[in-house]
Write a protein that holds these residues in place. Structure first.
Motif, PDB file in Angstrom:
ATOM      1  N   ASP A   1     -49.580 -40.562 -23.275  1.00 38.62           N
ATOM      2  CA  ASP A   1     -49.857 -40.353 -24.700  1.00 38.62           C
ATOM      3  C   ASP A   1     -49.738 -38.880 -25.084  1.00 38.62           C
ATOM      4  O   ASP A   1     -50.056 -38.496 -26.208  1.00 38.62           O
ATOM      5  N   LEU A   2     -49.257 -38.059 -24.152  1.00 36.21           N
ATOM      6  CA  LEU A   2     -49.074 -36.624 -24.424  1.00 36.21           C
ATOM      7  C   LEU A   2     -47.637 -36.190 -24.141  1.00 36.21           C
ATOM      8  O   LEU A   2     -47.377 -35.052 -23.769  1.00 36.21           O
ATOM      9  N   VAL A   3     -46.691 -37.106 -24.317  1.00 35.69           N
ATOM     10  CA  VAL A   3     -45.282 -36.791 -24.070  1.00 35.69           C
ATOM     11  C   VAL A   3     -44.712 -36.023 -25.271  1.00 35.69           C
ATOM     12  O   VAL A   3     -44.889 -36.452 -26.416  1.00 35.69           O
ATOM     13  N   PRO A   4     -44.032 -34.901 -25.043  1.00 35.03           N
ATOM     14  CA  PRO A   4     -43.429 -34.157 -26.169  1.00 35.03           C
ATOM     15  C   PRO A   4     -42.374 -34.994 -26.882  1.00 35.03           C
ATOM     16  O   PRO A   4     -41.753 -35.889 -26.295  1.00 35.03           O
ATOM     17  N   LEU A   5     -42.156 -34.687 -28.137  1.00 30.69           N
ATOM     18  CA  LEU A   5     -41.136 -35.366 -28.923  1.00 30.69           C
ATOM     19  C   LEU A   5     -39.763 -34.734 -28.677  1.00 30.69           C
ATOM     20  O   LEU A   5     -39.656 -33.524 -28.487  1.00 30.69           O
ATOM     21  N   PRO A   6     -38.697 -35.521 -28.696  1.00 28.48           N
ATOM     22  CA  PRO A   6     -37.345 -34.974 -28.565  1.00 28.48           C
ATOM     23  C   PRO A   6     -36.840 -34.420 -29.890  1.00 28.48           C
ATOM     24  O   PRO A   6     -37.443 -34.663 -30.946  1.00 28.48           O
TER      25      PRO A   6
ATOM     26  N   ASP B   1     -46.478 -34.798 -31.184  1.00 21.91           N
ATOM     27  CA  ASP B   1     -47.383 -35.902 -31.484  1.00 21.91           C
ATOM     28  C   ASP B   1     -48.771 -35.336 -31.783  1.00 21.91           C
ATOM     29  O   ASP B   1     -49.173 -34.322 -31.196  1.00 21.91           O
ATOM     30  N   PRO B   2     -49.535 -35.969 -32.673  1.00 25.19           N
ATOM     31  CA  PRO B   2     -50.849 -35.432 -33.060  1.00 25.19           C
ATOM     32  C   PRO B   2     -51.784 -35.176 -31.886  1.00 25.19           C
ATOM     33  O   PRO B   2     -52.495 -34.169 -31.871  1.00 25.19           O
ATOM     34  N   LEU B   3     -51.788 -36.060 -30.891  1.00 28.30           N
ATOM     35  CA  LEU B   3     -52.715 -35.879 -29.778  1.00 28.30           C
ATOM     36  C   LEU B   3     -52.344 -34.671 -28.928  1.00 28.30           C
ATOM     37  O   LEU B   3     -53.212 -33.897 -28.511  1.00 28.30           O
ATOM     38  N   LEU B   4     -51.040 -34.478 -28.665  1.00 27.16           N
ATOM     39  CA  LEU B   4     -50.606 -33.298 -27.913  1.00 27.16           C
ATOM     40  C   LEU B   4     -50.889 -32.037 -28.709  1.00 27.16           C
ATOM     41  O   LEU B   4     -51.306 -31.015 -28.148  1.00 27.16           O
ATOM     42  N   ASP B   5     -50.690 -32.085 -30.005  1.00 22.74           N
ATOM     43  CA  ASP B   5     -50.994 -30.942 -30.866  1.00 22.74           C
ATOM     44  C   ASP B   5     -52.473 -30.593 -30.773  1.00 22.74           C
ATOM     45  O   ASP B   5     -52.848 -29.420 -30.740  1.00 22.74           O
ATOM     46  N   LYS B   6     -53.331 -31.605 -30.690  1.00 21.69           N
ATOM     47  CA  LYS B   6     -54.778 -31.385 -30.577  1.00 21.69           C
ATOM     48  C   LYS B   6     -55.128 -30.738 -29.240  1.00 21.69           C
ATOM     49  O   LYS B   6     -55.970 -29.839 -29.169  1.00 21.69           O
ATOM     50  N   VAL B   7     -54.488 -31.179 -28.166  1.00 19.04           N
ATOM     51  CA  VAL B   7     -54.753 -30.617 -26.845  1.00 19.04           C
ATOM     52  C   VAL B   7     -54.357 -29.142 -26.794  1.00 19.04           C
ATOM     53  O   VAL B   7     -55.035 -28.323 -26.162  1.00 19.04           O
TER      54      VAL B   7
ATOM     55  N   GLY C   1     -34.976 -40.656 -30.013  1.00 24.29           N
ATOM     56  CA  GLY C   1     -36.236 -40.596 -30.744  1.00 24.29           C
ATOM     57  C   GLY C   1     -37.441 -40.812 -29.845  1.00 24.29           C
ATOM     58  O   GLY C   1     -37.330 -40.796 -28.608  1.00 24.29           O
ATOM     59  N   ALA C   2     -38.585 -41.036 -30.466  1.00 22.22           N
ATOM     60  CA  ALA C   2     -39.833 -41.185 -29.707  1.00 22.22           C
ATOM     61  C   ALA C   2     -39.781 -42.359 -28.741  1.00 22.22           C
ATOM     62  O   ALA C   2     -40.294 -42.291 -27.620  1.00 22.22           O
ATOM     63  N   ARG C   3     -39.155 -43.459 -29.132  1.00 19.49           N
ATOM     64  CA  ARG C   3     -39.119 -44.648 -28.284  1.00 19.49           C
ATOM     65  C   ARG C   3     -38.095 -44.532 -27.163  1.00 19.49           C
ATOM     66  O   ARG C   3     -38.041 -45.372 -26.275  1.00 19.49           O
TER      67      ARG C   3
END
Length: 270
Positions: A172-177, A112-118, A189-191
């Motif tokens: 809001d920082l959960v990794p994607l599967p 996710d963009p926010l985790l990538d930013k962190v 998926g994400a949901r």
């Protein structure tokens, strides 16, 4: 035409040659100076030739770990079958079977963009992912090894930030599967993310994570950190289903597999 030796004057103002022989004390001092310089120079040269920097062993292990993504077979990093003795609810044993391995690549569209930013301060060198199913094939879990570009100081700073700001608990920082068609994880998926864990290592440039969910594709309104789902009395749906155990148990075993391929560990597995 020749020149005589230059003259000076002694304590009684009598002329004396300036180029005379050194006295015994002066000779001894000169010899000691030369020997001392030789010892120092030899020690420095020997240290340089041997590459001895005091902490070379630790730095070598860290550097070695950075290359594991392309030097270790995938079956060693993500074993086809993972045994989780005592990893389930009530210390029940768990067995996970690998059902999909993602092509190794960068982090583009994998986070996710926010985790990538962190994670941006340490960069992304390579991301390895695999998805597992439990023995009943009712739960699926994606586990990831994110190899960073950061040095030991950068990884230490990132870990400190995760702990200080509780970043591993933010929804809001959960990794994607990682889902693959034709497997029981096809609808993961994400949901469908239900429980997750993220661990920043400091003795290796690696971030280990895992995210779990149901294999039937059911959605989850609010995913729960694995640590919270493991707490006594936790009554959320992910906690009751043992999905916190799935995420934590697989991340722990994959981290152990990683450490087997590098020097002696300086940290305990998460």
């Amino acid at each position: 035409m020749t020149f005589g030796q230059p003259e000076g004057y002694d304590a009684h103002a009598r002329p004396r040659p300036l180029g005379g022989r050194l006295g015994p004390q002066a000779v001894a001092a000169a010899v000691c100076l030369v020997l001392g310089m030789g010892l120092v120079t030899g020690a420095v040269t020997g240290s340089w030739l041997a590459g001895d920097s005091g902490d070379g062993g630790e730095r070598s292990a860290f550097t070695e770990a950075a290359e594991l993504w392309h030097s270790v077979p995938v079956d060693e990093l993500f074993p086809p079958t993972v045994q989780g003795q005592g990893a389930g609810p009530g210390s029940a044993d768990r067995t996970w079977t690998r059902i999909a391995v993602a092509p190794d690549g960068d982090c583009a569209k994998a986070l996710d963009p926010l985790l990538d930013k962190v994670l941006a301060p340490v960069g992304c060198r390579r991301l390895l992912r695999a998805t597992y199913a439990d023995a009943t094939r009712s739960h699926v879990t994606t586990v990831g090894l994110l190899f960073t570009r950061g040095d030991a100081a950068a990884m230490t700073a990132l870990k400190a930030r995760f702990e200080k700001e509780h970043l591993a608990e933010r929804t809001d920082l959960v990794p994607l599967p990682y889902a693959r068609k034709g497997t029981v994880a096809e609808g993961f998926g994400a949901r469908q993310r239900a429980a997750w864990t993220v661990s920043v290592l400091t003795d290796a440039p690696v971030v280990v994570y895992a995210v779990s969910g149901w294999a039937d594709g059911r959605t989850v309104d609010t995913p729960e950190p694995a640590g919270r789902a493991l707490e006594s009395g936790a009554d959320s749906a992910p906690a009751q289903a043992g999905l916190g155990h799935e995420a934590r148990g697989l991340a722990d075993r994959v981290e152990r597999a990683l450490r087997k391929n590098v020097g002696p560990p300086t940290e305990q597995p998460s």
